[in-house]
Design a protein around this motif. Structure first.
Motif, PDB file in Angstrom:
ATOM      1  N   ALA A  14      -8.295   6.624  54.983  1.00 14.66           N
ATOM      2  CA  ALA A  14      -8.117   5.447  54.131  1.00 14.66           C
ATOM      3  C   ALA A  14      -7.758   5.877  52.707  1.00 14.66           C
ATOM      4  CB  ALA A  14      -9.390   4.596  54.129  1.00 14.66           C
ATOM      5  N   ALA A  15      -8.497   6.853  52.168  1.00 18.42           N
ATOM      6  CA  ALA A  15      -8.238   7.319  50.800  1.00 18.42           C
ATOM      7  C   ALA A  15      -6.844   7.929  50.699  1.00 18.42           C
ATOM      8  CB  ALA A  15      -9.296   8.343  50.389  1.00 18.42           C
ATOM      9  N   GLU A  16      -6.496   8.712  51.695  1.00 20.94           N
ATOM     10  CA  GLU A  16      -5.207   9.395  51.677  1.00 20.94           C
ATOM     11  C   GLU A  16      -4.051   8.386  51.774  1.00 20.94           C
ATOM     12  OE1 GLU A  16      -3.159  12.441  50.803  1.00 20.94           O
ATOM     13  OE2 GLU A  16      -5.349  12.437  50.743  1.00 20.94           O
ATOM     14  N   SER A  71      -2.323  -1.085  50.305  1.00 21.48           N
ATOM     15  CA  SER A  71      -2.649  -1.883  49.137  1.00 21.48           C
ATOM     16  C   SER A  71      -3.966  -2.648  49.335  1.00 21.48           C
ATOM     17  CB  SER A  71      -1.445  -2.776  48.825  1.00 21.48           C
ATOM     18  OG  SER A  71      -1.839  -4.028  48.415  1.00 21.48           O
ATOM     19  N   ARG A  72      -4.226  -3.094  50.556  1.00 25.76           N
ATOM     20  CA  ARG A  72      -5.496  -3.785  50.813  1.00 25.76           C
ATOM     21  C   ARG A  72      -6.661  -2.801  50.782  1.00 25.76           C
ATOM     22  NH1 ARG A  72      -4.671  -7.832  55.793  1.00 25.76           N
ATOM     23  NH2 ARG A  72      -6.686  -8.577  55.045  1.00 25.76           N
ATOM     24  N   LEU A  73      -6.428  -1.585  51.279  1.00 22.86           N
ATOM     25  CA  LEU A  73      -7.485  -0.570  51.216  1.00 22.86           C
ATOM     26  C   LEU A  73      -7.784  -0.211  49.763  1.00 22.86           C
ATOM     27  CD1 LEU A  73      -6.339   1.763  54.143  1.00 22.86           C
ATOM     28  CD2 LEU A  73      -8.370   0.288  54.124  1.00 22.86           C
ATOM     29  N   ARG A  74      -6.740  -0.205  48.937  1.00 18.00           N
ATOM     30  CA  ARG A  74      -6.935   0.122  47.520  1.00 18.00           C
ATOM     31  C   ARG A  74      -7.910  -0.871  46.859  1.00 18.00           C
ATOM     32  NH1 ARG A  74      -4.524   3.550  44.046  1.00 18.00           N
ATOM     33  NH2 ARG A  74      -5.428   3.194  42.038  1.00 18.00           N
ATOM     34  N   THR A  75      -7.810  -2.140  47.270  1.00 19.91           N
ATOM     35  CA  THR A  75      -8.720  -3.160  46.731  1.00 19.91           C
ATOM     36  C   THR A  75     -10.180  -2.765  46.961  1.00 19.91           C
ATOM     37  OG1 THR A  75      -7.076  -4.835  47.256  1.00 19.91           O
ATOM     38  CG2 THR A  75      -9.298  -5.617  46.821  1.00 19.91           C
ATOM     39  N   VAL A  76     -10.459  -2.161  48.112  1.00 17.13           N
ATOM     40  CA  VAL A  76     -11.835  -1.770  48.425  1.00 17.13           C
ATOM     41  C   VAL A  76     -12.295  -0.666  47.459  1.00 17.13           C
ATOM     42  CG1 VAL A  76     -13.404  -0.922  50.210  1.00 17.13           C
ATOM     43  CG2 VAL A  76     -11.434  -2.340  50.856  1.00 17.13           C
ATOM     44  N   PHE A  77     -11.427   0.313  47.208  1.00 17.92           N
ATOM     45  CA  PHE A  77     -11.782   1.403  46.292  1.00 17.92           C
ATOM     46  C   PHE A  77     -11.929   0.883  44.859  1.00 17.92           C
ATOM     47  CE2 PHE A  77     -10.321   3.766  49.906  1.00 17.92           C
ATOM     48  CZ  PHE A  77     -11.065   4.933  49.880  1.00 17.92           C
ATOM     49  N   GLU A  78     -11.056  -0.059  44.479  1.00 22.61           N
ATOM     50  CA  GLU A  78     -11.148  -0.616  43.125  1.00 22.61           C
ATOM     51  C   GLU A  78     -12.441  -1.409  42.967  1.00 22.61           C
ATOM     52  OE1 GLU A  78      -7.444  -2.677  42.599  1.00 22.61           O
ATOM     53  OE2 GLU A  78      -6.403  -0.833  42.001  1.00 22.61           O
ATOM     54  N   ALA A  79     -12.794  -2.156  44.004  1.00 22.38           N
ATOM     55  CA  ALA A  79     -14.047  -2.909  43.954  1.00 22.38           C
ATOM     56  C   ALA A  79     -15.223  -1.939  43.846  1.00 22.38           C
ATOM     57  CB  ALA A  79     -14.192  -3.787  45.187  1.00 22.38           C
ATOM     58  N   ALA A  80     -15.152  -0.836  44.585  1.00 21.41           N
ATOM     59  CA  ALA A  80     -16.229   0.155  44.543  1.00 21.41           C
ATOM     60  C   ALA A  80     -16.335   0.753  43.144  1.00 21.41           C
ATOM     61  CB  ALA A  80     -15.987   1.250  45.577  1.00 21.41           C
ATOM     62  N   THR A  90     -16.485  -8.118  51.327  1.00 20.46           N
ATOM     63  CA  THR A  90     -15.683  -9.202  51.906  1.00 20.46           C
ATOM     64  C   THR A  90     -14.272  -8.703  52.234  1.00 20.46           C
ATOM     65  OG1 THR A  90     -15.199 -10.013  49.676  1.00 20.46           O
ATOM     66  CG2 THR A  90     -16.948 -11.126  50.859  1.00 20.46           C
ATOM     67  N   THR A  91     -13.748  -7.790  51.418  1.00 20.30           N
ATOM     68  CA  THR A  91     -12.421  -7.235  51.722  1.00 20.30           C
ATOM     69  C   THR A  91     -12.461  -6.437  53.019  1.00 20.30           C
ATOM     70  OG1 THR A  91     -11.989  -7.086  49.356  1.00 20.30           O
ATOM     71  CG2 THR A  91     -10.492  -5.896  50.800  1.00 20.30           C
ATOM     72  N   VAL A  92     -13.509  -5.631  53.194  1.00 16.68           N
ATOM     73  CA  VAL A  92     -13.622  -4.854  54.435  1.00 16.68           C
ATOM     74  C   VAL A  92     -13.787  -5.789  55.631  1.00 16.68           C
ATOM     75  CG1 VAL A  92     -15.066  -3.226  55.723  1.00 16.68           C
ATOM     76  CG2 VAL A  92     -14.470  -2.750  53.351  1.00 16.68           C
ATOM     77  N   ASN A  93     -14.582  -6.840  55.471  1.00 19.21           N
ATOM     78  CA  ASN A  93     -14.749  -7.792  56.578  1.00 19.21           C
ATOM     79  C   ASN A  93     -13.422  -8.437  56.969  1.00 19.21           C
ATOM     80  OD1 ASN A  93     -17.416  -7.434  57.128  1.00 19.21           O
ATOM     81  ND2 ASN A  93     -18.140  -9.117  55.837  1.00 19.21           N
ATOM     82  N   THR A  94     -12.637  -8.807  55.970  1.00 17.53           N
ATOM     83  CA  THR A  94     -11.335  -9.405  56.260  1.00 17.53           C
ATOM     84  C   THR A  94     -10.424  -8.398  56.960  1.00 17.53           C
ATOM     85  OG1 THR A  94     -11.635 -10.645  54.232  1.00 17.53           O
ATOM     86  CG2 THR A  94      -9.481 -10.779  55.253  1.00 17.53           C
TER      87      THR A  94
END
Ligand SMILES: [Zn+2]
Ligand SMILES: [Zn+2]
Length: 214
Positions: A14-16, A71-80, A90-94
């Protein structure tokens, strides 16, 4: 610290994926995304091959699906990084829903039962299958470790993301290169502050001299 190896692979992937397929800054340099379809197909195919060890030519639809996933995975890292656990969760659930993640215990090749992070769709598109894997791994990490194991590089001109597997969770940079860039920047800042205050001291003593004599 290590998550189990399947989770490790999923979150590192995911990070990569975020680092290769989202625009921004990469270790001090701007990292734009290609604009032409050819360039985008190539970049997405190259990312998949590097991350998962398999890959071949990619249709433009597959490529765009990979960019959308990144781009959606990036949202998870930014939220973190912003310590916004509601947004991360909620992003991961979606993502789990949209990519039809359907983890299954599997046993093969003499291994013990272990979790496979697959998509429900047997004929899932390439990005969908990868998305299901990444989302499941992120869900496991966030569910058991919270957000502190994910972050965005804190070096100047870099916004690449990382998974922190250090024992004490002390990672702040995407790479050794950003760590050393930041050390150099901190050293220069200290030196120029020292030079500045040295100047002030010299100026003051020069100004003080006449009055000292008088
Ligand atoms: Zn397996
Ligand atoms: Zn960095």
């Amino acid at each position: 610290m290590n998550f189990d190896s399947y989770t490790d692979q999923g979150v590192e992937a995911a990070a990569e994926l975020v680092n290769q397929l989202t625009p921004g800054f990469d270790r001090g340099k701007p990292r734009p995304l290609p604009f032409e379809p050819d360039g985008r197909e190539q970049l997405a195919a190259q990312a998949e091959a590097e991350i998962w060890g398999v890959g071949s030519e990619m249709s433009v639809q597959d490529a765009e699906a990979f960019f959308a996933l990144a781009s959606r995975l990036r949202t998870v890292f930014e939220a973190a990084a912003a310590d916004d656990s509601d947004l991360a969760a909620t992003t991961v659930n979606t993502l789990l829903q949209d990519y039809h993640a359907a983890p299954q215990l599997a046993r093969h090749d003499g291994e013990t039962w272990h979790l496979h992070f697959q998509s429900q769709e047997k004929e899932a598109g390439r990005a969908r299958a990868r998305g299901a894997t990444c989302a499941t791994a992120l869900a496991i990490v966030i569910g058991s470790h919270g957000l502190r194991r994910m972050g965005i590089c804190q070096a100047e001109r870099c916004d690449r993301v990382y998974i922190d597997t250090s024992r004490n969770g002390s990672r702040h940079f995407c790479s050794a290169s950003c760590l050393s860039r930041q050390k150099v920047a901190a050293f220069r800042a200290r030196r120029s502050r020292a030079a500045l205050s040295g100047l002030t001291v010299a100026d003051q003593s020069a100004r003080d001299l006449p009055s000292g004599r008088g």
